[in-house]
Design a protein around this motif. Structure first.
Motif, PDB file in Angstrom:
ATOM      1  N   GLU A 159      -7.146   2.277   7.984  1.00  0.00           N
ATOM      2  CA  GLU A 159      -7.261   3.719   8.203  1.00  0.00           C
ATOM      3  C   GLU A 159      -6.303   4.209   9.283  1.00  0.00           C
ATOM      4  O   GLU A 159      -5.820   5.341   9.235  1.00  0.00           O
TER       5      GLU A 159
ATOM      6  N   GLN B 251      -2.593   5.207   7.850  1.00  0.00           N
ATOM      7  CA  GLN B 251      -2.393   6.163   6.756  1.00  0.00           C
ATOM      8  C   GLN B 251      -1.698   7.418   7.257  1.00  0.00           C
ATOM      9  O   GLN B 251      -1.757   7.771   8.407  1.00  0.00           O
TER      10      GLN B 251
ATOM     11  N   ARG C   1       0.820  -1.218   0.000  1.00  0.00           N
ATOM     12  CA  ARG C   1       0.000   0.000   0.000  1.00  0.00           C
ATOM     13  C   ARG C   1       0.851   1.264   0.000  1.00  0.00           C
ATOM     14  O   ARG C   1       0.330   2.371   0.090  1.00  0.00           O
TER      15      ARG C   1
END
Length: 308
Positions: free
Chosen positions: A305, A308, A271
């Motif tokens: 979440e 991040q 990611r």
């Protein structure tokens, strides 16, 4: 087939949970469960559980159990296109005894036959590796298989990570480790690589040692887990490293924690997270796993979440 390609084997985990203080020489009351397992299968399910694309190249058997393994992975969102069914020897067995605290007290395994997976990679490996974004390979099962996968990964420019097995092939073929994008292992495995007893090493000492020895390993980055003392990590190209503390967690079953930790790191790197945050993700996923009696955890849908 974008996403992560996991290459490895399926096991059936036979888990014995002691009801009271475990006596290795006596008869113990408790509970026995049969659970889908195998480090590669666990990793594939962990990745699917967080909503990221993953496919599994492996073997299964034409039996109720074998069909159930494929159904479960598919239901969790894992692409099972490259799972090959064989008449026998496709699924391994791992028997483990867990003491009253949830820690492993003893284990024994019967591995699957590797020939059919070697043939699968020979026939379709170029296709599957060309389509994926990254690879997680179960090293220490077949030197022939490892060599073929690493050569195809190099050809297509795909990053490779590994699920560590028994270390025999890794120690015999250090060139395999140097082909990895990031090598994740525990302190005992690191000690075998460095020919040192690291069981009483502090995280600070381990980080200093890792900075000193990573060049001898040959890979770009390395992470060493240290149980309740957390994990240390270091990247040779950036010179960045650090210590990630463990998350205080009520232990139910310690099996599968290392698989979850690796899954979180690879997914985090996929990611675009820096290694430090990827290790945080692996730590969180491992913490969730040891709070369940399954070999994998089902994290909250908003899991990513927080990183991040």
């Amino acid at each position: 087939m974008a996403g992560t390609l996991v290459i490895g084997f399926v096991f059936v985990d036979i888990k014995g949970f002691a009801a009271g203080n475990y006596n290795p020489r006596g008869r113990n009351l408790g509970e026995i469960r049969f659970i889908h397992g195998g480090v590669s299968r666990n990793v594939a399910e962990n990745i699917a559980n967080t909503g990221m694309p993953v496919s599994f190249a492996s073997l299964t058997e034409d039996s109720a159990l074998g069909n159930d393994v494929v159904k479960r992975l598919w239901a969790h969102g894992c692409d099972t296109t490259y799972m090959r069914t064989v008449a026998q020897g496709g699924i391994g067995t791992w028997m483990v005894i867990l003491d009253e605290s949830g820690d492993v007290a003893g284990q024994i395994s019967s591995p699957p036959d590797t020939a059919a997976l070697e043939q699968l990679i020979s026939e379709q490996g170029n296709e599957m590796i060309a389509q994926c974004d990254s690879i997680i390979l179960e090293l220490d099962t077949s030197e022939c298989l490892d060599e073929a996968v690493l050569a195809l990964a190099k050809k297509h420019g795909k990053p490779v990570y590994t699920v560590v097995g028994n270390m025999s092939i890794i120690l015999a073929r250090p060139d395999f480790v140097s082909a990895l994008d990031c090598f994740v292992c525990n302190e005992i495995e690191a000690g075998r690589m460095f020919d040192l007893d690291l069981t009483k090493t502090s995280p600070e000492q381990m980080l200093a040692l890792l900075k000193e020895r990573i060049a001898s390993v040959g890979c770009r980055a390395m992470v060493i887990t240290m149980g309740e003392r957390g994990a240390v990590y270091y990247e040779s190209d950036t010179g960045l490293g650090g210590i990630t503390p463990a998350i205080p967690t009520a232990l139910v079953d310690s099996t599968g924690a290392g698989d979850a930790f690796l899954s979180g790191i690879v997914m985090g790197l996929s990611r675009g997270l820096p290694l430090s945050r990827a290790v945080d993700a692996g730590t969180a996923l491992a913490s969730a796993t040891i709070q369940t009696d399954e070999s994998c955890a089902a994290p909250d849908m908003h899991f990513w979440e927080q990183f991040q």
